[in-house]
Design a protein around this motif. Structure first.
Motif, PDB file in Angstrom:
ATOM      1  N   UNK A  43      -3.227   3.612  -8.371  1.00  0.00           N
ATOM      2  CA  UNK A  43      -4.279   3.762  -7.367  1.00  0.00           C
ATOM      3  C   UNK A  43      -5.049   2.439  -7.203  1.00  0.00           C
ATOM      4  N   UNK A  44      -5.365   1.787  -8.325  1.00  0.00           N
ATOM      5  CA  UNK A  44      -6.065   0.504  -8.260  1.00  0.00           C
ATOM      6  C   UNK A  44      -5.162  -0.559  -7.643  1.00  0.00           C
ATOM      7  N   UNK A  45      -3.851  -0.494  -7.919  1.00  0.00           N
ATOM      8  CA  UNK A  45      -2.913  -1.468  -7.337  1.00  0.00           C
ATOM      9  C   UNK A  45      -2.907  -1.369  -5.821  1.00  0.00           C
ATOM     10  N   UNK A  55     -13.414   1.789  -0.005  1.00  0.00           N
ATOM     11  CA  UNK A  55     -14.404   1.781  -1.075  1.00  0.00           C
ATOM     12  C   UNK A  55     -14.067   2.846  -2.112  1.00  0.00           C
ATOM     13  N   UNK A  56     -14.667   2.718  -3.268  1.00  0.00           N
ATOM     14  CA  UNK A  56     -14.446   3.639  -4.377  1.00  0.00           C
ATOM     15  C   UNK A  56     -15.598   4.632  -4.422  1.00  0.00           C
ATOM     16  N   UNK A  57     -15.258   5.907  -4.523  1.00  0.00           N
ATOM     17  CA  UNK A  57     -16.267   6.964  -4.652  1.00  0.00           C
ATOM     18  C   UNK A  57     -15.863   7.874  -5.802  1.00  0.00           C
ATOM     19  N   UNK A  58     -16.813   8.659  -6.287  1.00  0.00           N
ATOM     20  CA  UNK A  58     -16.499   9.638  -7.321  1.00  0.00           C
ATOM     21  C   UNK A  58     -15.656  10.755  -6.729  1.00  0.00           C
ATOM     22  N   UNK A  59     -14.634  11.152  -7.463  1.00  0.00           N
ATOM     23  CA  UNK A  59     -13.786  12.246  -7.042  1.00  0.00           C
ATOM     24  C   UNK A  59     -14.550  13.556  -7.250  1.00  0.00           C
ATOM     25  N   UNK A  60     -14.543  14.450  -6.257  1.00  0.00           N
ATOM     26  CA  UNK A  60     -15.247  15.726  -6.437  1.00  0.00           C
ATOM     27  C   UNK A  60     -14.658  16.490  -7.622  1.00  0.00           C
ATOM     28  N   UNK A  61     -15.511  16.825  -8.562  1.00  0.00           N
ATOM     29  CA  UNK A  61     -15.073  17.546  -9.752  1.00  0.00           C
ATOM     30  C   UNK A  61     -14.295  16.685 -10.724  1.00  0.00           C
ATOM     31  N   UNK A  62     -14.319  15.384 -10.546  1.00  0.00           N
ATOM     32  CA  UNK A  62     -13.527  14.503 -11.396  1.00  0.00           C
ATOM     33  C   UNK A  62     -14.300  13.852 -12.521  1.00  0.00           C
ATOM     34  N   UNK A 111     -16.007  -2.202 -11.058  1.00  0.00           N
ATOM     35  CA  UNK A 111     -16.345  -0.850 -11.525  1.00  0.00           C
ATOM     36  C   UNK A 111     -15.133   0.072 -11.670  1.00  0.00           C
ATOM     37  N   UNK A 112     -14.202   0.000 -10.742  1.00  0.00           N
ATOM     38  CA  UNK A 112     -13.036   0.872 -10.845  1.00  0.00           C
ATOM     39  C   UNK A 112     -12.070   0.379 -11.919  1.00  0.00           C
ATOM     40  N   UNK A 113     -12.066  -0.911 -12.213  1.00  0.00           N
ATOM     41  CA  UNK A 113     -11.200  -1.397 -13.285  1.00  0.00           C
ATOM     42  C   UNK A 113     -11.780  -1.060 -14.654  1.00  0.00           C
ATOM     43  N   UNK A 114     -13.093  -0.892 -14.741  1.00  0.00           N
ATOM     44  CA  UNK A 114     -13.701  -0.492 -16.011  1.00  0.00           C
ATOM     45  C   UNK A 114     -13.572   1.007 -16.271  1.00  0.00           C
ATOM     46  N   UNK A 115     -13.782   1.813 -15.249  1.00  0.00           N
ATOM     47  CA  UNK A 115     -13.764   3.270 -15.388  1.00  0.00           C
ATOM     48  C   UNK A 115     -12.938   3.887 -14.262  1.00  0.00           C
ATOM     49  N   UNK A 116     -11.597   3.883 -14.372  1.00  0.00           N
ATOM     50  CA  UNK A 116     -10.758   4.316 -13.250  1.00  0.00           C
ATOM     51  C   UNK A 116     -10.591   5.826 -13.092  1.00  0.00           C
ATOM     52  N   UNK A 126     -16.621  -0.241   7.813  1.00  0.00           N
ATOM     53  CA  UNK A 126     -17.062  -1.629   7.769  1.00  0.00           C
ATOM     54  C   UNK A 126     -16.298  -2.391   6.693  1.00  0.00           C
ATOM     55  N   UNK A 127     -16.028  -3.674   6.899  1.00  0.00           N
ATOM     56  CA  UNK A 127     -15.273  -4.425   5.900  1.00  0.00           C
ATOM     57  C   UNK A 127     -16.069  -4.708   4.639  1.00  0.00           C
ATOM     58  N   UNK A 128     -17.384  -4.806   4.736  1.00  0.00           N
ATOM     59  CA  UNK A 128     -18.218  -5.085   3.573  1.00  0.00           C
ATOM     60  C   UNK A 128     -19.094  -3.879   3.293  1.00  0.00           C
ATOM     61  N   UNK A 129     -18.865  -3.242   2.183  1.00  0.00           N
ATOM     62  CA  UNK A 129     -19.690  -2.113   1.775  1.00  0.00           C
ATOM     63  C   UNK A 129     -20.306  -2.490   0.441  1.00  0.00           C
ATOM     64  N   UNK A 130     -21.609  -2.602   0.402  1.00  0.00           N
ATOM     65  CA  UNK A 130     -22.265  -3.071  -0.815  1.00  0.00           C
ATOM     66  C   UNK A 130     -22.607  -1.932  -1.752  1.00  0.00           C
ATOM     67  N   UNK A 131     -22.493  -0.699  -1.310  1.00  0.00           N
ATOM     68  CA  UNK A 131     -22.867   0.420  -2.158  1.00  0.00           C
ATOM     69  C   UNK A 131     -21.661   0.943  -2.896  1.00  0.00           C
ATOM     70  N   UNK A 132     -21.898   1.380  -4.090  1.00  0.00           N
ATOM     71  CA  UNK A 132     -20.879   2.023  -4.927  1.00  0.00           C
ATOM     72  C   UNK A 132     -21.369   3.416  -5.193  1.00  0.00           C
ATOM     73  N   UNK A 133     -20.675   4.386  -4.603  1.00  0.00           N
ATOM     74  CA  UNK A 133     -21.141   5.782  -4.723  1.00  0.00           C
ATOM     75  C   UNK A 133     -20.538   6.444  -5.910  1.00  0.00           C
TER      76      UNK A 133
END
Length: 133
Positions: A43-45, A55-62, A111-116, A126-133
């Motif tokens: 997934x990260x690849x 962008x990376x978001x928390x998976x519902x129920x994950x 963040x996703x490489x630390x806690x995938x 948008x190409x630039x998203x500064x928030x990590x949900x």
């Protein structure tokens, strides 16, 4: 604009980063116990190949106990080293003006490489998203 940035990203580092994550995923899937980390590496690849506009978001129920335990194991075994690699690569990319968006994308991968585990990658408008949900 994000397509142009993705093509530049792919040429100047994205392909090699994705290849590394893909190789890690194959190794993790060969060792039966580590299949969840292998799937996360794949997934990260895919995210590493084309990061702008996603962008990376928390998976519902994950975000259960198993995700937390798996993320702690991943963090201790590989996550810290991968994050250090992303910081070093981002620093090298940020030297030029054209490389600054690439450095931001590289930092976005930390963040996703630390806690995938327990995360998913979704498209954004948008190409630039500064928030990590």
């Amino acid at each position: 604009m994000k397509t142009l940035l993705n093509i530049i990203w792919l040429v100047f580092g994205g392909f090699w980063l994705a290849l590394g994550y893909f190789a890690a995923g194959v190794i993790c899937c060969l060792l039966i116990v580590t299949i969840p980390w292998g799937i996360a590496s794949f997934r990260i690849a895919s995210y590493t190949l084309w990061p702008f506009g996603r962008m990376v978001v928390d998976k519902p129920g994950g975000n259960g106990v198993f995700s937390l335990l798996g993320n702690v194991i991943w963090l201790l075994v590989a996550g810290i080293w991968i994050a250090v690699g992303h910081v070093v690569t981002a620093f090298a990319m940020a030297i030029t003006i054209i490389g600054i968006p690439l450095a931001i994308a590289n930092l976005k991968l930390i963040p996703v490489s630390l806690m995938p585990l327990g995360k998913q990658i979704v498209p954004t408008s948008t190409p630039f998203v500064s928030t990590y949900r």
